[in-house]
Design a protein around this motif. Structure first.
Motif, PDB file in Angstrom:
ATOM      1  N   VAL A  50       0.696  -1.271   0.208  1.00 52.01           N
ATOM      2  CA  VAL A  50       0.115  -0.058  -0.096  1.00 52.01           C
ATOM      3  C   VAL A  50       1.059   1.372   0.008  1.00 52.01           C
ATOM      4  O   VAL A  50       1.818   1.386   0.955  1.00 52.01           O
ATOM      5  CB  VAL A  50      -0.946   0.019   1.350  1.00 52.01           C
ATOM      6  CG1 VAL A  50      -1.826   1.313   1.191  1.00 52.01           C
ATOM      7  CG2 VAL A  50      -1.863  -1.032   1.290  1.00 52.01           C
ATOM      8  N   THR A  52       0.563   5.477   0.044  1.00 60.03           N
ATOM      9  CA  THR A  52      -0.217   6.427   0.374  1.00 60.03           C
ATOM     10  C   THR A  52       0.645   7.775   0.202  1.00 60.03           C
ATOM     11  O   THR A  52       1.488   7.761   0.780  1.00 60.03           O
ATOM     12  CB  THR A  52      -0.966   6.466   1.711  1.00 60.03           C
ATOM     13  OG1 THR A  52      -1.493   5.112   1.960  1.00 60.03           O
ATOM     14  CG2 THR A  52      -2.135   7.611   1.841  1.00 60.03           C
ATOM     15  N   THR A  61      -3.887   6.845  -3.069  1.00 56.19           N
ATOM     16  CA  THR A  61      -3.238   5.246  -2.449  1.00 56.19           C
ATOM     17  C   THR A  61      -3.298   4.192  -3.623  1.00 56.19           C
ATOM     18  O   THR A  61      -4.332   4.019  -4.167  1.00 56.19           O
ATOM     19  CB  THR A  61      -4.430   5.198  -1.218  1.00 56.19           C
ATOM     20  OG1 THR A  61      -4.321   5.957  -0.405  1.00 56.19           O
ATOM     21  CG2 THR A  61      -3.901   3.623  -0.620  1.00 56.19           C
ATOM     22  N   VAL A  63      -2.842   0.200  -3.999  1.00 57.71           N
ATOM     23  CA  VAL A  63      -2.795  -0.783  -3.382  1.00 57.71           C
ATOM     24  C   VAL A  63      -2.602  -2.245  -4.569  1.00 57.71           C
ATOM     25  O   VAL A  63      -3.157  -2.164  -5.495  1.00 57.71           O
ATOM     26  CB  VAL A  63      -4.141  -1.227  -2.904  1.00 57.71           C
ATOM     27  CG1 VAL A  63      -4.230  -2.589  -2.204  1.00 57.71           C
ATOM     28  CG2 VAL A  63      -4.774   0.103  -2.080  1.00 57.71           C
ATOM     29  N   THR A  65      -2.746  -6.150  -4.160  1.00 60.17           N
ATOM     30  CA  THR A  65      -3.634  -7.001  -3.151  1.00 60.17           C
ATOM     31  C   THR A  65      -4.106  -8.146  -4.034  1.00 60.17           C
ATOM     32  O   THR A  65      -4.252  -8.188  -5.228  1.00 60.17           O
ATOM     33  CB  THR A  65      -4.580  -6.399  -2.293  1.00 60.17           C
ATOM     34  OG1 THR A  65      -4.885  -7.041  -1.439  1.00 60.17           O
ATOM     35  CG2 THR A  65      -5.703  -5.536  -3.076  1.00 60.17           C
TER      36      THR A  65
END
Length: 179
Positions: A50, A52, A61, A63, A65
């Protein structure tokens, strides 16, 4: 919350125009820094990372995942399933820009283990680094390594994530640019 590294075929990249709640992720390593007008927090998670990035009231942000990881949809700007190679760009207010290049590469076991050993030897001290515990059938656990190059008007982040069960490498380069 996921407790093990996902299969590489389940990975996605997403970009949000807002911060995400930290309790959504299991963080294993974290780093923060500021340069010029922006601030950055980078987290290595069990599913990837992550990032930011904040500048003058603007927050983005990124990500990396698993597709089944519970993430919000509100203010999601990009969403890509990780397959082979991909490039995308986004320009926000005031000309601030974001670009992502990511690549999934499945390699022969010998090449994978060579890369894995190189990362485990060179990664610590060169950037944000975390080595996961072995899955039981592999001698080394997965590795996540993230390095950055910060300038006053730009930030370049390179991330490497290994997936020993799949003999796969995920490489990404993220660039944030101020006008």
């Amino acid at each position: 919350m996921l407790s093990v590294r996902p299969k590489v075929a389940e990975l996605v990249y997403a970009l949000y125009g807002r911060p995400l709640h930290p309790e959504l992720f299991e963080v294993h390593a974290s780093g923060t820094f500021a340069r010029g007008d922006y601030r950055v927090k980078i987290d290595i998670t069990n599913t990837g990372h992550v990032i930011t990035w904040q500048c003058e009231g603007l927050t983005w942000t990124e990500v990396s995942t698993a597709v089944n990881h519970p993430l919000p949809i509100r203010r999601r700007l990009m969403f890509h399933q990780l397959k082979a190679k991909h490039h995308d760009e986004f320009v926000g207010r005031g000309g601030v820009s974001y670009s992502i290049d990511f690549q999934l590469e499945t390699v022969q076991p010998e090449i994978f283990w060579m890369f894995q050993h190189e990362l485990s030897r060179e990664g610590p001290g060169q950037g944000l680094f975390f080595q996961f515990k072995p899955s039981g059938r592999m001698p080394l656990g997965a590795i996540s390594f993230i390095a950055h190059q910060a300038r006053n008007k730009s930030l370049r982040i390179q991330a490497f994530h290994t997936f020993p069960d799949d003999c796969a490498l995920v490489r990404s380069t993220t660039v944030f640019r101020l006008p």
